[in-house]
Each structure stands twice: as C-alpha cells, then as structure tokens.
Design a protein around this motif. Structure first.
Motif, PDB file in Angstrom:
ATOM      1  N   PHE A  66      28.418  43.516  38.805  1.00  0.00           N
ATOM      2  CA  PHE A  66      29.317  43.932  37.734  1.00  0.00           C
ATOM      3  C   PHE A  66      28.951  43.160  36.477  1.00  0.00           C
ATOM      4  N   GLN A  67      28.546  43.884  35.442  1.00  0.00           N
ATOM      5  CA  GLN A  67      28.059  43.269  34.206  1.00  0.00           C
ATOM      6  C   GLN A  67      26.949  42.254  34.499  1.00  0.00           C
ATOM      7  N   GLY A  68      26.094  42.604  35.429  1.00  0.00           N
ATOM      8  CA  GLY A  68      24.949  41.777  35.755  1.00  0.00           C
ATOM      9  C   GLY A  68      25.217  40.641  36.723  1.00  0.00           C
ATOM     10  N   LYS A  69      26.484  40.457  37.127  1.00  0.00           N
ATOM     11  CA  LYS A  69      26.834  39.360  38.034  1.00  0.00           C
ATOM     12  C   LYS A  69      27.123  39.898  39.440  1.00  0.00           C
ATOM     13  N   ASP A  70      26.662  39.177  40.438  1.00  0.00           N
ATOM     14  CA  ASP A  70      26.875  39.562  41.829  1.00  0.00           C
ATOM     15  C   ASP A  70      28.331  39.293  42.209  1.00  0.00           C
ATOM     16  N   ILE A  71      29.096  40.359  42.480  1.00  0.00           N
ATOM     17  CA  ILE A  71      30.513  40.200  42.833  1.00  0.00           C
ATOM     18  C   ILE A  71      30.773  40.595  44.287  1.00  0.00           C
ATOM     19  N   THR A  72      29.719  40.745  45.068  1.00  0.00           N
ATOM     20  CA  THR A  72      29.843  41.250  46.430  1.00  0.00           C
ATOM     21  C   THR A  72      30.874  40.481  47.250  1.00  0.00           C
ATOM     22  N   LYS A  73      30.956  39.176  47.042  1.00  0.00           N
ATOM     23  CA  LYS A  73      31.851  38.345  47.853  1.00  0.00           C
ATOM     24  C   LYS A  73      33.079  37.869  47.089  1.00  0.00           C
ATOM     25  N   LEU A  74      33.274  38.356  45.877  1.00  0.00           N
ATOM     26  CA  LEU A  74      34.426  37.929  45.087  1.00  0.00           C
ATOM     27  C   LEU A  74      35.719  38.579  45.566  1.00  0.00           C
ATOM     28  N   ALA A  75      36.830  37.863  45.442  1.00  0.00           N
ATOM     29  CA  ALA A  75      38.152  38.385  45.795  1.00  0.00           C
ATOM     30  C   ALA A  75      38.609  39.415  44.762  1.00  0.00           C
ATOM     31  N   VAL A  76      39.602  40.187  45.148  1.00  0.00           N
ATOM     32  CA  VAL A  76      40.127  41.261  44.295  1.00  0.00           C
ATOM     33  C   VAL A  76      40.564  40.727  42.933  1.00  0.00           C
ATOM     34  N   ASP A  77      41.339  39.640  42.930  1.00  0.00           N
ATOM     35  CA  ASP A  77      41.884  39.143  41.665  1.00  0.00           C
ATOM     36  C   ASP A  77      40.793  38.697  40.704  1.00  0.00           C
ATOM     37  N   LYS A  78      39.708  38.134  41.243  1.00  0.00           N
ATOM     38  CA  LYS A  78      38.612  37.695  40.381  1.00  0.00           C
ATOM     39  C   LYS A  78      37.868  38.883  39.794  1.00  0.00           C
TER      40      LYS A  78
END
Length: 246
Positions: A66-78
C-alpha cells in the motif's frame, strides 16, 4: 503512474483452512476507479476483507503493498490509519446513535465544515446529522452516510463491497454519479465490487474473479464482455477474449 495498491501472488484461506483465493496479482493506480466483478462465491468479498486485514482471512502466501509499503502483516487499525478504508455491502443500523456521532467515531477531530462538505459530496445536507442511524433511514441514505464517514478520513483507497446492492435503477444511477463526484473532487482511488455493467462509464480498469482466481483484467468493456459471456447473460453478449495485456 504511481500505484496506491499492489497485490502480488496473494493466496488467502479462511478459518476452516479452505483456500478461497489463489495467486491473485493486480495493481491499482492513484486517483482511479477499478471494478472487481465475478459471480457469487467467487471470492470478491474475501479479497476485500484480506486487503483490509480482517483476522479471519489469513494470507498464506504473497504480498500486499500500500503506497509502496508492505502491509501484509499489519493490523486493521494500522492499515486504516495509512488511508485504506472498507465500505460494507450492508451499512450498519445503530439504534440510539446519531449520524453526527457515527461519522465522528473514526475521526474525532474532524471539523463540522469537513463533515458538511463530505455530506454534500454524497448528496446529503447537514439536517441529517441529528437523525438516528436506525431503520427510519432508507438504505440509500445509510449508504450515503457510510460513504461520507469514509470521505472525512481522507482515504487513499476506498474498497466498496457492492454498495449498489439492493438499490433500484433510478437510485443506483444517482449513486454512480456520487462515486464520480468523489473521484473528481478527492484524490481517493476506489476499488468497487459490483455486478453492474453501468459502472463502466467511470471505471479505469476491471478485474474478473472466478473460483478464487483472476480470469482476466484490463479494459472494463472487454473484461465485462468476458464476464457476461461466462454468466447466465451470455446469449446477449458479443464474443470476447481476455485483454492481451493480461
């Protein structure tokens, strides 16, 4: 063109261990409208929920950027704080909660002016802020309110899960005009899950999902023809093939 979202070889399973999505890859450009189509049970909502990071939908393999950053393991709120938002197919009923409080729940510091501007974008005025978010509101009103509650968050990408479901022909045409206004007046990209061909006038690209896999993607008209050809409406569809760029 910069991509707001990039999905690479994504495989997703649910709590039972069943894999719903297999090897999904696509990109969404900034300030664009992408349409996700496919028959019931094809995995469209699962994809939306996995992108949002809902815990019931486990990424087995692949990556979400997302916007070039790996969010695969990020929580919903982040993910939400980064600007990724999800609109549900059936907006909530909240007995006793006023519309103003609902909109401010996700953005406590938002100004009244910003709220009114967001309401104006979806065809509502400030008089609705004092009403209660219950069954006295029509389905169309609740969907507009939910859209306004997302707009005040200044999202980079709005994922809308069949927001046109259950609307009659006049209302959903008006609803598409609202989405067009959002696209023109904000810098928000939209991933729209729908069954409607009418959305093609504002769609940048389309993705055809079936049985958990991407059948084809690219130009909306060509992808929609392919979808129509493989659905119950195939008798009225012209012969079509997947776009060559897939």
């Amino acid at each position: 063109m910069i991509n707001v979202l990039e999905v690479k070889n994504l495989t997703v399973q649910v709590e039972t261990g069943k894999k719903i999505l297999q090897n999904i890859s696509f990109k969404i450009e900034n300030n664009s409208v992408y349409v996700l189509i496919g028959p019931n049970g094809s995995g469209k909502s699962t994809l939306a929920y996995a992108l949002m990071g809902l815990p019931r939908y486990k990424v087995v393999s692949g990556k979400i950027f997302f916007q070039g950053k790996d969010i695969t393991k990020l929580a919903v709120d982040k993910r939400a704080k980064m600007g990724l938002c999800l609109g549900w197919q059936e907006p909530v009923y909240l007995e006793g909660i006023k519309v103003l409080d609902f909109i401010k729940a996700g953005a406590e510091k938002v100004s009244l002016k910003k709220i009114e501007e967001s309401l104006s974008l979806v065809g509502l005025d400030s008089s609705i802020l004092g009403r209660v978010l219950d069954r006295s509101l029509s389905g169309g009103e609740r969907k507009r309110i939910e859209l306004a509650s997302l707009i005040v968050l200044n999202p980079k990408l709005m994922i809308l899960d069949e927001p046109d479901a259950g609307l009659d022909i006049i209302i959903y045409r008006e609803f598409y005009n609202i989405l067009e206004n959002i696209k023109k007046q904000t810098k928000t990209a939209i991933l729209l899950i729908t069954h409607r061909e009418e959305i093609g006038f504002m769609a940048s690209q389309a993705i055809f999902l079936n049985q958990g896999r991407i059948v084809c993607q690219g130009n909306f008209n060509e992808v929609m023809k392919k979808y129509c050809e493989t659905s119950q409406r195939k008798k009225i569809c012209q012969k079509a093939t997947c776009p060559k760029n897939f």
